[in-house]
Motif scaffolding. Sequence first.
Motif, PDB file in Angstrom:
ATOM      1  N   PRO A  86       0.772  -1.238   0.000  1.00 61.29           N
ATOM      2  CA  PRO A  86       0.000   0.000   0.000  1.00 61.29           C
ATOM      3  C   PRO A  86       0.806   1.292   0.000  1.00 61.29           C
ATOM      4  O   PRO A  86       0.232   2.380  -0.055  1.00 61.29           O
ATOM      5  N   ILE A  87       2.138   1.191   0.062  1.00 63.93           N
ATOM      6  CA  ILE A  87       2.983   2.376   0.214  1.00 63.93           C
ATOM      7  C   ILE A  87       3.991   2.445  -0.933  1.00 63.93           C
ATOM      8  O   ILE A  87       4.526   1.419  -1.368  1.00 63.93           O
ATOM      9  N   LEU A  88       4.252   3.650  -1.394  1.00 69.31           N
ATOM     10  CA  LEU A  88       5.318   3.915  -2.370  1.00 69.31           C
ATOM     11  C   LEU A  88       6.276   4.922  -1.733  1.00 69.31           C
ATOM     12  O   LEU A  88       5.843   5.980  -1.264  1.00 69.31           O
ATOM     13  N   ILE A  89       7.555   4.569  -1.697  1.00 68.61           N
ATOM     14  CA  ILE A  89       8.582   5.368  -1.016  1.00 68.61           C
ATOM     15  C   ILE A  89       9.566   5.913  -2.048  1.00 68.61           C
ATOM     16  O   ILE A  89      10.095   5.158  -2.872  1.00 68.61           O
ATOM     17  N   LYS A  90       9.837   7.222  -1.978  1.00 64.84           N
ATOM     18  CA  LYS A  90      10.718   7.859  -2.959  1.00 64.84           C
ATOM     19  C   LYS A  90      11.642   8.883  -2.300  1.00 64.84           C
ATOM     20  O   LYS A  90      11.304   9.446  -1.256  1.00 64.84           O
ATOM     21  N   PHE A  91      12.742   9.166  -2.979  1.00 68.18           N
ATOM     22  CA  PHE A  91      13.497  10.392  -2.770  1.00 68.18           C
ATOM     23  C   PHE A  91      13.391  11.208  -4.062  1.00 68.18           C
ATOM     24  O   PHE A  91      13.463  10.640  -5.161  1.00 68.18           O
ATOM     25  N   ILE A  92      13.204  12.520  -3.930  1.00 68.84           N
ATOM     26  CA  ILE A  92      12.966  13.380  -5.089  1.00 68.84           C
ATOM     27  C   ILE A  92      13.943  14.551  -5.083  1.00 68.84           C
ATOM     28  O   ILE A  92      14.108  15.228  -4.068  1.00 68.84           O
ATOM     29  N   ASP A  93      14.571  14.770  -6.240  1.00 69.59           N
ATOM     30  CA  ASP A  93      15.474  15.908  -6.445  1.00 69.59           C
ATOM     31  C   ASP A  93      14.880  16.816  -7.517  1.00 69.59           C
ATOM     32  O   ASP A  93      14.801  16.433  -8.693  1.00 69.59           O
ATOM     33  N   ALA A  94      14.475  18.007  -7.118  1.00 72.52           N
ATOM     34  CA  ALA A  94      13.914  18.978  -8.053  1.00 72.52           C
ATOM     35  C   ALA A  94      14.965  20.042  -8.376  1.00 72.52           C
ATOM     36  O   ALA A  94      15.182  20.965  -7.598  1.00 72.52           O
ATOM     37  N   LYS A  95      15.621  19.904  -9.515  1.00 71.58           N
ATOM     38  CA  LYS A  95      16.537  20.953  -9.961  1.00 71.58           C
ATOM     39  C   LYS A  95      15.746  22.136 -10.514  1.00 71.58           C
ATOM     40  O   LYS A  95      16.142  23.285 -10.395  1.00 71.58           O
ATOM     41  N   GLN A  96      14.609  21.810 -11.137  1.00 73.47           N
ATOM     42  CA  GLN A  96      13.676  22.820 -11.616  1.00 73.47           C
ATOM     43  C   GLN A  96      12.335  22.614 -10.912  1.00 73.47           C
ATOM     44  O   GLN A  96      12.109  21.589 -10.263  1.00 73.47           O
ATOM     45  N   ASP A  97      11.448  23.586 -11.074  1.00 73.54           N
ATOM     46  CA  ASP A  97      10.098  23.457 -10.522  1.00 73.54           C
ATOM     47  C   ASP A  97       9.380  22.278 -11.154  1.00 73.54           C
ATOM     48  O   ASP A  97       9.449  22.074 -12.374  1.00 73.54           O
ATOM     49  N   LEU A  98       8.681  21.491 -10.316  1.00 72.85           N
ATOM     50  CA  LEU A  98       7.789  20.480 -10.855  1.00 72.85           C
ATOM     51  C   LEU A  98       6.531  21.146 -11.404  1.00 72.85           C
ATOM     52  O   LEU A  98       6.230  22.304 -11.078  1.00 72.85           O
ATOM     53  N   SER A  99       5.800  20.406 -12.209  1.00 74.76           N
ATOM     54  CA  SER A  99       4.514  20.914 -12.685  1.00 74.76           C
ATOM     55  C   SER A  99       3.569  21.122 -11.511  1.00 74.76           C
ATOM     56  O   SER A  99       3.704  20.488 -10.458  1.00 74.76           O
ATOM     57  N   ILE A 100       2.610  22.002 -11.691  1.00 73.28           N
ATOM     58  CA  ILE A 100       1.566  22.208 -10.692  1.00 73.28           C
ATOM     59  C   ILE A 100       0.517  21.126 -10.907  1.00 73.28           C
ATOM     60  O   ILE A 100       0.040  20.918 -12.025  1.00 73.28           O
ATOM     61  N   GLN A 101       0.182  20.430  -9.837  1.00 77.28           N
ATOM     62  CA  GLN A 101      -0.587  19.195  -9.982  1.00 77.28           C
ATOM     63  C   GLN A 101      -1.416  18.933  -8.745  1.00 77.28           C
ATOM     64  O   GLN A 101      -1.339  19.649  -7.742  1.00 77.28           O
ATOM     65  N   LEU A 102      -2.214  17.866  -8.818  1.00 77.55           N
ATOM     66  CA  LEU A 102      -2.967  17.364  -7.676  1.00 77.55           C
ATOM     67  C   LEU A 102      -3.270  15.903  -7.931  1.00 77.55           C
ATOM     68  O   LEU A 102      -3.026  15.390  -9.031  1.00 77.55           O
ATOM     69  N   HIS A 103      -3.795  15.244  -6.910  1.00 73.80           N
ATOM     70  CA  HIS A 103      -4.091  13.823  -7.023  1.00 73.80           C
ATOM     71  C   HIS A 103      -5.538  13.555  -6.627  1.00 73.80           C
ATOM     72  O   HIS A 103      -6.045  14.170  -5.674  1.00 73.80           O
ATOM     73  N   PRO A 104      -6.202  12.641  -7.324  1.00 77.28           N
ATOM     74  CA  PRO A 104      -7.593  12.321  -6.981  1.00 77.28           C
ATOM     75  C   PRO A 104      -7.691  11.494  -5.708  1.00 77.28           C
ATOM     76  O   PRO A 104      -6.720  10.844  -5.300  1.00 77.28           O
TER      77      PRO A 104
END
Length: 322
Positions: A86-104
């Motif tokens: 049930p879980i997804l685990i990540k590390f995220i590196d944003a060199k630039q802005d991510l898109s503007i978003q949302l989740h259902p």
Amino acid sequence: MNLYPLKFNPILKERLWGGTKLKELFGKPSTSEITGESWELSTVSGDVSVVSNGDFAGTSLQELIDTYPTELLGKSVVERFGTDFPILIKFIDAKQDLSIQLHPNDALAKERHNSFGKTEMWYIMDADPGAELIVGFNKDVSKQEYENSLENDTLLDLLNYEKVREGDTFFINTGKIHAIGAGVLLAEIQQTSDVTYRVFDFNRKDKEGNLRELHTELAFDAIDYEKKDDFKVSYPKERNAVNAMVDCPYFKTNFLDLDKDIVFDIKHRDTFTIFMCVAGTATIGNAFGKVTIQKGETTLLPANSDQIEIRTKGTKLLEVTI
């Protein structure tokens, strides 16, 4: 079954907005200049984690769950999710802005995509000076006002910006419009879902010269248009203790800042335990083995662990359970 603490090969993802910090700071085996994500624990189709240590090296996480569901996940987790992790685990590196978003939410995601929704949390591990996130609106917004902002290219004027630094934590419930800003490196804990509605992408083009797909129509019914100050997580930081951070229906996360060894009993837990190392180094063990993790690494302890022992001279950990 003698299920020891498991480590997994990272699944690296190139992203238009990615950078090189996952390699430079965490030692991830990337050869790309735009590595945006390291998926640490995943059973998303096509991106299933594979064990990297011990007797189960080379075995996928899904294979282990299918073979030892109760021992690995816990009876209560199996009753709720079956053999879906049930879980997804990540590390995220944003060199630039991510898109503007949302989740259902779960209902919409199930109806439209046969998927879980995507509630998530972020722990900021590193941030360039002035780095920020977009989280929610800066005022209550009507659906019509939102639509007009897309047509007039003024969406950014409606959004709430949050300056961030190491240790800041944010809870992003479904429907909340958001984006990770340039210069932010973070740990992400989320429901197992890869469903994202992208609503604005700064008119950027991918490496083929194409604008990325937007999900404007899908997003209209999924957005929470109210201004809510419910996203910044305030949590205790007591040394050598288990400090509660987030407790939601999809995951529970604690913060551990340790400078000495600690042992705790988890017989009552009936769930797997994940540790994400966000600083320092720790050796984590149960009765069947141990594993060492350093900043930017993750381990999964099975539900049939009766006790967890952590040995360290200095570490900060995120502990995740269901």
